[in-house]
Design a protein around this motif. Structure first.
Motif, PDB file in Angstrom:
ATOM      1  N   ASN A   1      46.316  27.137  49.185  1.00 37.85           N
ATOM      2  CA  ASN A   1      46.310  28.536  48.755  1.00 37.85           C
ATOM      3  C   ASN A   1      45.720  28.690  47.360  1.00 37.85           C
ATOM      4  O   ASN A   1      45.804  29.760  46.767  1.00 37.85           O
ATOM      5  CB  ASN A   1      47.719  29.117  48.816  1.00 37.85           C
ATOM      6  N   ASP A   2      45.160  27.589  46.818  1.00 38.06           N
ATOM      7  CA  ASP A   2      44.499  27.693  45.519  1.00 38.06           C
ATOM      8  C   ASP A   2      43.352  28.691  45.627  1.00 38.06           C
ATOM      9  O   ASP A   2      42.683  28.780  46.661  1.00 38.06           O
ATOM     10  CB  ASP A   2      43.924  26.330  45.107  1.00 38.06           C
ATOM     11  N   LEU A   3      43.142  29.437  44.583  1.00 36.68           N
ATOM     12  CA  LEU A   3      42.068  30.429  44.607  1.00 36.68           C
ATOM     13  C   LEU A   3      40.724  29.742  44.438  1.00 36.68           C
ATOM     14  O   LEU A   3      40.546  28.898  43.554  1.00 36.68           O
ATOM     15  CB  LEU A   3      42.274  31.455  43.495  1.00 36.68           C
TER      16      LEU A   3
ATOM     17  N   SER B   1      38.757  41.331  42.577  1.00 34.65           N
ATOM     18  CA  SER B   1      39.145  40.207  43.431  1.00 34.65           C
ATOM     19  C   SER B   1      40.269  40.588  44.382  1.00 34.65           C
ATOM     20  O   SER B   1      40.236  40.247  45.574  1.00 34.65           O
ATOM     21  CB  SER B   1      39.600  39.021  42.576  1.00 34.65           C
ATOM     22  N   GLU B   2      41.264  41.313  43.867  1.00 32.99           N
ATOM     23  CA  GLU B   2      42.394  41.676  44.720  1.00 32.99           C
ATOM     24  C   GLU B   2      41.969  42.638  45.821  1.00 32.99           C
ATOM     25  O   GLU B   2      42.441  42.544  46.956  1.00 32.99           O
ATOM     26  CB  GLU B   2      43.521  42.279  43.880  1.00 32.99           C
TER      27      GLU B   2
END
Ligand code: NI
Length: 140
Positions: free
Chosen positions: A3-5, A34-35
């Motif tokens: 789940n690392d970006l 980004s969100e």
């Protein structure tokens, strides 16, 4: 899967970017590009998953109808009893002297949920309505 970006760059026409930034602004102070991109990607994945035959979905069907229409409420009731395994709940709201709003919550295979919704939407006297489907997004 981690789940690392991960970072990636996106190229788009300037006018599209300007409109996108307005969308980001409308979604509030807590949102950034980004969100909002992540939200849009998740929405697209849920939509695609819901369109895949065999997928288990939840749906909310909102309809508006006149309670004066003859036999309509009985017909809507009969459909919901016929498919009781797929109907989770329903809520009836008396809008005014003539009109009623009903929200029907469905759960089941996506094709069946769509068929039941079409049956209800196609019932004579139903003025308008819309089905919204979603999944738990467990794979997204
Ligand atoms: Ni009513």
């Amino acid at each position: 899967m981690s789940n690392d970006l991960m970072r990636f760059s996106v190229a788009m026409p300037e006018d599209l970017l300007v409109r996108f930034d307005r969308l980001v602004a409308r979604r509030g102070l807590a949102k950034n590009r980004s969100e909002v991109v992540r939200d849009l990607v998740r929405d697209a994945l849920v939509e695609e998953e819901c369109a895949t035959p065999g997928t288990e979905v939840m749906g909310t069907l909102t309809i508006v109808f006149s309670h004066h229409a003859s036999d309509l409420q009985e017909k809507l009731h009969a459909i919901q009893h016929e498919y009781l395994d797929s109907i989770v709940s329903s809520m009836h709201v008396h809008l005014d002297q003539h009109n009623c709003l009903e929200v029907i919550v469905l759960r089941g295979e996506t094709g069946l949920v769509q068929d039941i919704a079409n049956l209800i939407l196609g019932t004579k006297g139903v003025k308008n309505g819309r089905l919204v489907v979603t999944t738990t997004g467990q794979h997204i």
